[in-house]
Motif scaffolding. Structure first.
Motif, PDB file in Angstrom:
ATOM      1  N   PHE A   6       4.268 -18.414  57.789  1.00  0.00           N
ATOM      2  CA  PHE A   6       3.461 -17.302  58.317  1.00  0.00           C
ATOM      3  C   PHE A   6       3.295 -16.211  57.262  1.00  0.00           C
ATOM      4  CE2 PHE A   6       4.636 -18.291  63.042  1.00  0.00           C
ATOM      5  CZ  PHE A   6       3.822 -19.415  63.000  1.00  0.00           C
ATOM      6  N   THR A   7       4.320 -15.949  56.457  1.00  0.00           N
ATOM      7  CA  THR A   7       4.163 -14.977  55.365  1.00  0.00           C
ATOM      8  C   THR A   7       3.096 -15.478  54.393  1.00  0.00           C
ATOM      9  OG1 THR A   7       6.391 -14.098  55.573  1.00  0.00           O
ATOM     10  CG2 THR A   7       5.351 -13.887  53.412  1.00  0.00           C
ATOM     11  N   LYS A   8       3.084 -16.782  54.124  1.00  0.00           N
ATOM     12  CA  LYS A   8       2.061 -17.342  53.225  1.00  0.00           C
ATOM     13  C   LYS A   8       0.665 -17.189  53.832  1.00  0.00           C
ATOM     14  CE  LYS A   8       5.202 -20.487  50.919  1.00  0.00           C
ATOM     15  NZ  LYS A   8       5.778 -21.816  50.874  1.00  0.00           N
ATOM     16  N   ILE A   9       0.572 -17.333  55.157  1.00  0.00           N
ATOM     17  CA  ILE A   9      -0.723 -17.116  55.835  1.00  0.00           C
ATOM     18  C   ILE A   9      -1.118 -15.645  55.712  1.00  0.00           C
ATOM     19  CG2 ILE A   9      -1.768 -16.974  58.149  1.00  0.00           C
ATOM     20  CD1 ILE A   9      -0.390 -19.676  58.778  1.00  0.00           C
ATOM     21  N   ILE A  10      -0.173 -14.743  55.994  1.00  0.00           N
ATOM     22  CA  ILE A  10      -0.451 -13.293  55.926  1.00  0.00           C
ATOM     23  C   ILE A  10      -0.893 -12.904  54.521  1.00  0.00           C
ATOM     24  CG2 ILE A  10       0.685 -11.019  56.032  1.00  0.00           C
ATOM     25  CD1 ILE A  10       2.449 -12.334  58.355  1.00  0.00           C
ATOM     26  N   ASN A  11      -0.279 -13.501  53.512  1.00  0.00           N
ATOM     27  CA  ASN A  11      -0.627 -13.186  52.113  1.00  0.00           C
ATOM     28  C   ASN A  11      -1.887 -13.907  51.637  1.00  0.00           C
ATOM     29  OD1 ASN A  11       1.585 -11.520  51.912  1.00  0.00           O
ATOM     30  ND2 ASN A  11       2.914 -13.091  50.997  1.00  0.00           N
ATOM     31  N   GLY A  12      -2.471 -14.735  52.499  1.00  0.00           N
ATOM     32  CA  GLY A  12      -3.703 -15.438  52.131  1.00  0.00           C
ATOM     33  C   GLY A  12      -3.481 -16.658  51.256  1.00  0.00           C
ATOM     34  N   GLU A  13      -2.217 -17.089  51.123  1.00  0.00           N
ATOM     35  CA  GLU A  13      -1.932 -18.275  50.295  1.00  0.00           C
ATOM     36  C   GLU A  13      -2.233 -19.557  51.071  1.00  0.00           C
ATOM     37  OE1 GLU A  13       2.190 -17.794  49.083  1.00  0.00           O
ATOM     38  OE2 GLU A  13       1.753 -15.702  48.601  1.00  0.00           O
ATOM     39  N   ILE A  14      -2.199 -19.463  52.408  1.00  0.00           N
ATOM     40  CA  ILE A  14      -2.564 -20.589  53.275  1.00  0.00           C
ATOM     41  C   ILE A  14      -3.670 -20.059  54.195  1.00  0.00           C
ATOM     42  CG2 ILE A  14      -1.762 -22.053  55.187  1.00  0.00           C
ATOM     43  CD1 ILE A  14       0.986 -22.089  53.929  1.00  0.00           C
ATOM     44  N   PRO A  15      -4.778 -20.802  54.337  1.00  0.00           N
ATOM     45  CA  PRO A  15      -5.874 -20.293  55.171  1.00  0.00           C
ATOM     46  C   PRO A  15      -5.499 -20.244  56.653  1.00  0.00           C
ATOM     47  CG  PRO A  15      -6.389 -22.486  54.319  1.00  0.00           C
ATOM     48  CD  PRO A  15      -5.068 -22.099  53.731  1.00  0.00           C
ATOM     49  N   VAL A  25       0.962  -5.949  61.871  1.00  0.00           N
ATOM     50  CA  VAL A  25       0.752  -7.201  62.617  1.00  0.00           C
ATOM     51  C   VAL A  25      -0.396  -8.009  62.028  1.00  0.00           C
ATOM     52  CG1 VAL A  25      -0.055  -8.071  64.860  1.00  0.00           C
ATOM     53  CG2 VAL A  25       1.615  -6.228  64.779  1.00  0.00           C
ATOM     54  N   PHE A  26      -0.259  -9.336  62.102  1.00  0.00           N
ATOM     55  CA  PHE A  26      -1.330 -10.261  61.723  1.00  0.00           C
ATOM     56  C   PHE A  26      -1.416 -11.293  62.846  1.00  0.00           C
ATOM     57  CE2 PHE A  26      -3.409 -13.592  59.301  1.00  0.00           C
ATOM     58  CZ  PHE A  26      -4.112 -12.934  58.301  1.00  0.00           C
ATOM     59  N   ALA A  27      -2.605 -11.552  63.359  1.00  0.00           N
ATOM     60  CA  ALA A  27      -2.759 -12.510  64.470  1.00  0.00           C
ATOM     61  C   ALA A  27      -3.821 -13.542  64.113  1.00  0.00           C
ATOM     62  CB  ALA A  27      -3.139 -11.784  65.753  1.00  0.00           C
ATOM     63  N   PHE A  28      -3.521 -14.799  64.402  1.00  0.00           N
ATOM     64  CA  PHE A  28      -4.418 -15.908  64.045  1.00  0.00           C
ATOM     65  C   PHE A  28      -4.238 -17.031  65.056  1.00  0.00           C
ATOM     66  CE2 PHE A  28      -0.838 -18.323  62.333  1.00  0.00           C
ATOM     67  CZ  PHE A  28       0.048 -17.297  61.983  1.00  0.00           C
ATOM     68  N   LEU A  29      -5.207 -17.940  65.079  1.00  0.00           N
ATOM     69  CA  LEU A  29      -5.170 -19.042  66.045  1.00  0.00           C
ATOM     70  C   LEU A  29      -4.105 -20.067  65.673  1.00  0.00           C
ATOM     71  CD1 LEU A  29      -8.976 -19.698  66.643  1.00  0.00           C
ATOM     72  CD2 LEU A  29      -7.396 -18.326  68.034  1.00  0.00           C
ATOM     73  N   ASP A  30      -3.403 -20.559  66.697  1.00  0.00           N
ATOM     74  CA  ASP A  30      -2.466 -21.674  66.510  1.00  0.00           C
ATOM     75  C   ASP A  30      -3.273 -22.920  66.154  1.00  0.00           C
ATOM     76  OD1 ASP A  30      -0.574 -23.876  67.081  1.00  0.00           O
ATOM     77  OD2 ASP A  30       0.679 -22.303  67.924  1.00  0.00           O
ATOM     78  N   ILE A  31      -2.824 -23.673  65.139  1.00  0.00           N
ATOM     79  CA  ILE A  31      -3.592 -24.870  64.731  1.00  0.00           C
ATOM     80  C   ILE A  31      -3.490 -25.993  65.769  1.00  0.00           C
ATOM     81  CG2 ILE A  31      -3.975 -24.864  62.231  1.00  0.00           C
ATOM     82  CD1 ILE A  31      -1.241 -26.217  61.935  1.00  0.00           C
ATOM     83  N   HIS A  32      -2.487 -25.939  66.656  1.00  0.00           N
ATOM     84  CA  HIS A  32      -2.379 -26.938  67.722  1.00  0.00           C
ATOM     85  C   HIS A  32      -2.338 -26.202  69.067  1.00  0.00           C
ATOM     86  CE1 HIS A  32      -0.765 -29.591  64.366  1.00  0.00           C
ATOM     87  NE2 HIS A  32      -1.807 -30.247  64.841  1.00  0.00           N
ATOM     88  N   PRO A  33      -3.513 -25.759  69.516  1.00  0.00           N
ATOM     89  CA  PRO A  33      -3.552 -24.879  70.691  1.00  0.00           C
ATOM     90  C   PRO A  33      -3.179 -25.576  71.997  1.00  0.00           C
ATOM     91  CG  PRO A  33      -5.778 -25.447  69.969  1.00  0.00           C
ATOM     92  CD  PRO A  33      -4.845 -26.021  68.947  1.00  0.00           C
ATOM     93  N   ILE A  34      -2.407 -24.876  72.815  1.00  0.00           N
ATOM     94  CA  ILE A  34      -2.139 -25.328  74.186  1.00  0.00           C
ATOM     95  C   ILE A  34      -3.431 -25.231  74.990  1.00  0.00           C
ATOM     96  CG2 ILE A  34      -0.947 -24.659  76.332  1.00  0.00           C
ATOM     97  CD1 ILE A  34       1.496 -23.971  74.558  1.00  0.00           C
ATOM     98  N   ASN A  35      -4.201 -24.181  74.741  1.00  0.00           N
ATOM     99  CA  ASN A  35      -5.524 -24.051  75.351  1.00  0.00           C
ATOM    100  C   ASN A  35      -6.402 -23.248  74.392  1.00  0.00           C
ATOM    101  OD1 ASN A  35      -7.270 -24.711  77.478  1.00  0.00           O
ATOM    102  ND2 ASN A  35      -6.972 -22.715  78.453  1.00  0.00           N
ATOM    103  N   THR A  36      -7.695 -23.282  74.626  1.00  0.00           N
ATOM    104  CA  THR A  36      -8.646 -22.606  73.741  1.00  0.00           C
ATOM    105  C   THR A  36      -8.283 -21.137  73.554  1.00  0.00           C
ATOM    106  OG1 THR A  36     -10.370 -24.082  74.510  1.00  0.00           O
ATOM    107  CG2 THR A  36     -11.097 -22.043  73.448  1.00  0.00           C
ATOM    108  N   GLY A  37      -8.182 -20.720  72.319  1.00  0.00           N
ATOM    109  CA  GLY A  37      -7.892 -19.310  72.021  1.00  0.00           C
ATOM    110  C   GLY A  37      -6.421 -19.015  71.801  1.00  0.00           C
ATOM    111  N   HIS A  38      -5.559 -20.017  71.922  1.00  0.00           N
ATOM    112  CA  HIS A  38      -4.104 -19.850  71.722  1.00  0.00           C
ATOM    113  C   HIS A  38      -3.873 -19.149  70.369  1.00  0.00           C
ATOM    114  CE1 HIS A  38       0.033 -22.145  71.450  1.00  0.00           C
ATOM    115  NE2 HIS A  38       0.159 -20.864  71.130  1.00  0.00           N
ATOM    116  N   THR A  39      -3.229 -18.004  70.442  1.00  0.00           N
ATOM    117  CA  THR A  39      -3.083 -17.124  69.274  1.00  0.00           C
ATOM    118  C   THR A  39      -1.614 -16.813  69.016  1.00  0.00           C
ATOM    119  OG1 THR A  39      -5.268 -16.130  69.558  1.00  0.00           O
ATOM    120  CG2 THR A  39      -3.619 -14.754  68.495  1.00  0.00           C
TER     121      THR A  39
END
Ligand code: 5GP
Length: 130
Positions: A6-15, A25-39
């Motif tokens: 997650f730190t790598k995501i926050i730093n932009g090293e992982i898209p 705070v940084f909020a992004f979509l879960d790559i394996h969502p339980i339902n549409t919009g899972h964040t």
């Protein structure tokens, strides 16, 4: 301590499919969502558990959780937004926000072996971006 995924995501090293960011705070979509919009709502400070945060940072995370959940209800037109704290996979504190209408949607078990559907995630992120 090594940077978490997650730190790598926050730093932009992982898209990621980002929907919200502020000073703490940084909020992004879960790559394996339980339902549409899972964040995932993540403090920028890398700690394992939410209660490792100082009170002010914890409250900032929860203020963002509230703001994002209200926004989801409007934009996605859902009745409910479930909130979960699990943390068994990624040792960097985070809150799951899961929009849903029916309890079956909330209890959906995603296939974590499947490749993420980045087209669908991107379209939802565009709608949810704040
Ligand atoms: P937990 O630690 O709360 O048990 O689960 C971690 C969550 O993070 C899982 O729902 C998983 O799908 C999600 N996740 C793990 N790696 C990544 C990643 O690289 N990108 C995104 N967007 N989500 C991830």
């Amino acid at each position: 301590m090594d940077d978490s995924i997650f730190t790598k995501i926050i730093n932009g090293e992982i898209p990621s499919h980002k929907i919200y960011e502020d000073d703490t705070v940084f909020a992004f979509l879960d790559i394996h969502p339980i339902n549409t919009g899972h964040t995932l709502v993540v403090p920028k400070q890398q700690v394992e558990f939410l209660w490792d945060l100082d009170d002010a940072t914890y409250q900032s995370v929860m203020a963002a959780v509230k703001k994002i959940a209200e926004h989801m209800r409007q934009v996605l037109n859902v009745e409910y937004v479930g909130q979960q704290v699990i943390g068994v996979d990624v040792p960097h504190a985070h809150v799951h926000l899961i929009p849903f209408n029916t309890i079956d949607e909330y209890h959906n078990v995603p296939d974590v072996s499947a490749d993420p559907n980045h087209g669908a995630l991107g379209a939802i992120a565009k709608k949810l971006q704040m």
